[in-house]
Enzyme design. Structure first.
Site, PDB file in Angstrom:
ATOM      1  N   HIS A  36       4.840  -7.771  -5.713  1.00 49.14           N
ATOM      2  CA  HIS A  36       6.019  -7.126  -6.740  1.00 49.14           C
ATOM      3  C   HIS A  36       7.090  -6.735  -6.108  1.00 49.14           C
ATOM      4  O   HIS A  36       7.306  -6.247  -4.853  1.00 49.14           O
ATOM      5  CB  HIS A  36       5.230  -5.604  -7.363  1.00 49.14           C
ATOM      6  N   ILE A  66      -6.280   1.935  -4.881  1.00 45.49           N
ATOM      7  CA  ILE A  66      -5.302   1.077  -4.625  1.00 45.49           C
ATOM      8  C   ILE A  66      -5.649   0.103  -5.793  1.00 45.49           C
ATOM      9  O   ILE A  66      -5.948  -0.983  -5.513  1.00 45.49           O
ATOM     10  CB  ILE A  66      -5.634   0.413  -3.130  1.00 45.49           C
TER      11      ILE A  66
END
Lengths: 479, 452
Positions: free
Chosen positions: A49, A335
């Site tokens: 990302h 996470i």
């Protein structure tokens, strides 16, 4: 007594292990599965990302952008597939243009470079199959795609080669504070350590809560996907996200580093931490939403569907650092996306914490480079023939769909933390990952595993545990 | 680079029969390339009998049938390279290949499509990666099984899910039993055969579920493999869930409605350790596609003319790579024709007839899903031409009719037709000629199912 025990050999645990191996010490990774990369790390979008999603100022935002920046150099150092392809967030109604602008500004605050808003025409120039409804897009040229198996395995292999111990099939059942350190009880004995790193994905809250009164809560959030044949891999050349809108969080469409097309994920909160089954509703939802940002998606070319679980922490933030009331217990929890992107930064951050706490000195024999499995398809015809002459196994194609040779499979089995199962071979070489989904190569790969590792055929598994491939011999063969 | 008149990709029943027939038509420069360790293709794992009733007028097992053709290939001294994977077929070539072209006086500029050589890139342990040049190529790569992933069956992805053919290989060739309590999805022939085979090996085959309201396999296989062993066949049923994270623990079936959607409330869970899939075969045309061969969206096989030649001149296709067959006898017959036509092409090379030949397009309609061939060049047509096709549904007491330029030329009564059984019509050239105006170059032959 270990200096550090890391719980979980997913991408976070492996990244921590690799960065930690820069220092001298006794380090060990405990993994309940038979291999690295068996949980969240193996079933996700494989996106690097850009970093415009996370809240400015958050740890998530910081590590995302930093992980993205580190990824390219790391991919060269550790030899795993990564491509900076760029991503689009598409806006399909005029009323939502403002949201693109907000994302752009958030990204800029997070330090994402080169973000720009493109008109429909400009976007079509780069990506011809955008849906007819697309009016504008946020273009993030720094986004990319990575092979999640490749990244995780590379990190773990490199850690292993630099001296980190890995214990597989080792499930942690209890963690107790004892003196200056911790005693970790597992299915394969007791491990004593000064420091614990909790990189246990969807189980991280359970381990955290064993030692801390400040409770964490993680929800497994299921994401289901379709993987399409390589024949559809060129349908888009960037990762196409939908703008979160009236349909909720949209479905992304992306090429993969190996040339397939990936469509998904859904987002369903579940209770079962091993609930990686796909569902009729989930698959239907992907089919329904997939066409909103990209047109003419060839969903007839689906070769498999799968589901992964994101470790969603209630505050939607990475929880990284020493638990306040549990000295020596370092969380690496919550996470979820952009966790894969952030992994290189997470590894560095956690290793940094440990270096300071344990006052670690440099590991003089640390080798930063790791060579991946040789891909003969990238060689010239001449080089390839020389390779086959030296090692004829490279001339024997085992997986016809991905054209993977016996030589590559043997390499995958023989290298550090080598494959022990069919899925292990698949994640390392792609044998069995193609359009026939191992129908052709599985008996052949079983033969190689049997021969190279001396595992009886009856004991060979798809993915460890009780996932045995066969139940025995044929009647007459048994006699 | 070595050059051959005919290079055949695959030494299964199609490739072997094509080689024999090309040889018998006078061609001596033939090469067969086979990826497996022995010739015979999928027949080697089909140890049941029922093969060869048409070809040899006797009932053979798969390996026996294959052996007959292997012997014929050996007797003729045809070169067959085993353990050799074909990586690519192209019309482009490297510098070395171009010089071969020049030596053979091929002027690529003059008539590229018919004269140019094809270049086959192959690889093996012993010979490495190399190219051979081919004046003609016969595609005989067969087919593969549709995997679970392509069906979007929800559930876990444990061990114990096999395509029926993979299970067949494990049992019959490797000597292993993939499971002991079995559910089979799909009533394709391999699934039916494996229902019996697993039962004979002591496994309990609980049920065969079929999505469609009719079986996808041959009637004789339903009788001999299911009925004889008391294995139930549940039509209009599919798998809606797979349980078990490591190894299959259970499979849930549900009935489907007329749009093939599962009906809520009809779910039934079977405890089992194995799910076999026999849900369709797909012609394996990656090499063909790479070469630029035009493929039919219906069969996934090449679109061919009366000579079984693809849109790329000199490239022929036969057997399951062309369209999936039920009976190997028809594969052999079809492949024989491809071999003969490849030979004729070579003999004819350089003596092309004038352009503007009469062509008949075959149009499959109402109930007929496709035809092989899909068009006929009248000048190249033999005295008779077999047209093979499948229907899209079960038809009882119907007619197969062929209309040439709207005039009915054939009407054939069929008591039962089903998608699982290939149909055929035989056209006579003599008859076609009476309906074709020689000035008119393009004609249309409609083949359809009619109720009355």
């Amino acid at each position: 007594m270990y200096d550090v025990v890391i719980i979980g050999a997913g991408v976070s645990g492996s990244a921590v292990a690799r960065e930690l191996s820069r220092y001298k010490g006794r380090f060990c990774v405990l993994e309940k599965e038979e291999d690295v990369c068996c949980g969240t790390s193996k079933a996700n979008s494989g996106i690097v990302h850009a970093g415009y999603d996370a809240r400015p100022g958050s740890l998530m935002a910081k590590l995302n952008v930093e992980g993205n920046r580190r990824m390219e150099a790391l991919s060269k150092e550790l030899d795993f597939p990564f491509r900076r392809t760029g991503s689009f967030v598409v806006c399909t109604d005029e009323g939502s243009r403002q949201k693109l602008q907000e994302l752009l500004e958030r990204g800029q605050k997070n330090g994402v470079e080169d973000l720009q808003i493109l008109s429909r025409e400009e976007a079509l120039f780069l990506e011809k199959n955008l849906a007819d409804e697309v009016v504008a897009v946020l273009y993030a040229p720094t986004a990319g795609i990575v092979c999640p198996f490749g990244l995780t395995i590379a990190l773990a292999e490199n850690a292993c080669e630099n001296g980190v111990e890995f214990q597989f099939d080792t499930e942690v059942s209890a963690i107790k504070k004892q003196g200056e350190g911790y005693v970790i009880e597992t299915s394969r004995g007791v491990f004593k350590t000064r420091y614990v790193v909790n990189a246990a994905g969807v189980y991280a809250d359970i381990f955290h809560n064993m030692v801390s009164a400040d409770k964490l809560h993680i929800t497994p959030r299921k994401g289901e996907y379709f993987l399409l044949d390589k024949g559809a891999g060129g349908h888009v050349s960037h990762t196409i996200f939908a703008l979160p809108g009236k349909y909720g969080k949209g479905i992304l469409v992306t090429p993969t580093t190996h040339g397939n097309l990936l469509v998904g994920p859904t987002a369903t909160d579940i209770l079962e931490r091993e609930g990686t089954n796909t569902t009729a509703d989930g698959l239907a939802a992907i089919r329904e939403k997939a066409g909103l940002s990209v047109k003419d998606l060839p969903l007839g070319k689906v070769i498999t569907s799968f589901a992964g679980l994101r470790a969603h922490e209630d505050g939607h933030e990475f929880i990284i650092g020493e638990a306040a009331d549990a000295p020596g217990f370092i969380d690496c929890a919550g996470i979820e996306s952009p966790g894969l992107t952030s992994a290189p930064a997470i590894g560095a951050m956690v290793a940094g914490i440990l270096k300071e706490k344990l006052n670690l000195s440099d590991n003089a024999s640390f080798v930063a480079e790791r060579k991946g499995i040789l891909n003969p398809a990238k060689l010239s015809a001449e080089e390839r023939n020389r390779l086959i002459e030296d090692n004829p196994a490279y001339g024997n194609i085992i997986c016809r769909c991905e054209m993977i040779s016996e030589g590559e499979i043997i390499d995958a089995v023989k290298r550090p933390l080598g494959a022990k199962s069919l899925d292990g071979v698949k994640r390392r070489t792609r044998a069995g990952m193609g359009r026939c989904q191992s129908g052709f190569c599985s008996p052949r790969t079983m033969e190689i595993l049997h021969r190279e590792l001396g595992i009886p055929m009856e004991e060979l598994t798809k993915s460890g545990g009780d996932s045995r491939m066969i139940t025995g011999g044929r009647k007459e063969a048994a006699q | 680079m070595k050059q051959y008149d005919v290079v055949i990709i695959g030494a299964g029943p199609a490739g072997l029969a094509a080689a024999v027939s090309a040889f018998d038509a006078g061609i001596r420069s033939i090469l067969i390339l086979e990826r497996d360790r022995e010739a015979g293709g999928i027949l080697n794992q089909c140890i049941h009998n029922g093969f060869g009733l048409h070809t040899f007028k006797e009932e053979l097992t798969g390996p026996e049938y294959a052996d007959r053709f292997v012997k014929q290939v050996e007797e003729r001294g045809i070169e067959c390279r085993l353990n050799t994977m074909v990586m690519d077929i192209g019309v482009e070539c490297g510098a070395e290949a171009e010089s071969v072209d020049a030596k053979h006086g091929v002027d690529a500029m003059e008539k590229p499509s018919c004269r140019s050589l094809k270049y086959v890139t192959a690889m093996s342990r012993t010979d490495g990666m190399y190219q051979v040049a081919a004046r003609t190529v016969i595609l005989a790569m067969g087919c593969r099984e549709r995997p679970r992933g392509a069906l979007n069956i929800p559930g876990y992805r444990p061990a114990g899910i096999y395509s029926a053919g993979t299970a067949q290989r494990l049992v019959n060739m490797e000597g292993y039993l993939p499971g002991k309590k079995v559910v089979i999805l799909g009533s394709g022939d391999i699934g039916l055969i494996m229902a019996r085979r697993m039962t004979l090996e002591g496994a309990k085959v609980q049920v065969v579920a079929e999505l469609m309201p009719y079986s996808g396999g041959l009637k004789r296989n339903i009788v001999q493999c299911l009925d004889d062993y008391g294995i139930p066949l549940k039509l209009s049923h599919t798998v809606v869930d797979i349980q078990g994270k490591e190894r299959v623990e259970g499979v849930t079936l549900a009935q489907v409605d007329e749009k093939r959607r599962p009906i809520a409330g009809t779910e039934e869970t079977y405890e089992c350790d194995t799910l076999l899939l026999s849900v369709g075969l797909l012609p394996e045309n990656e090499l063909s596609a790479g070469l630029g061969v035009e493929l039919s969206p219906v069969t996934s096989g090449p679109i061919v003319n009366e000579s079984l030649e693809t849109n790329i001149e000199g490239v022929f296709a036969c057997g399951n790579v062309l369209h999936v067959h039920d009976l190997v006898d028809f594969v052999s017959e079809e492949a024989g024709l491809a071999g003969k036509n490849a030979a004729a092409y070579i003999t004819r090379m350089g003596k092309e007839e004038a352009a503007g030949q009469v062509q008949i397009e075959i149009s499959p309609q109402s109930g007929v899903r496709y035809t092989v061939p899909s068009h006929i060049r009248l000048s190249q047509m033999q005295d008779t031409q077999t047209i093979r096709f499948r229907v899209g549904d079960v038809y009882k007491n119907c007619f197969i009719r062929a209309y040439l330029n709207d005039k009915q030329i054939i009407s054939k009564k069929r008591p039962v037709m089903a998608p699982g059984e290939m149909e055929q019509l035989v056209l006579k050239k003599e008859q076609l000629l009476t309906f074709v105006e020689p000035e008119e170059k393009s004609h249309c032959l409609v083949i359809r199912v009619e109720e009355k």
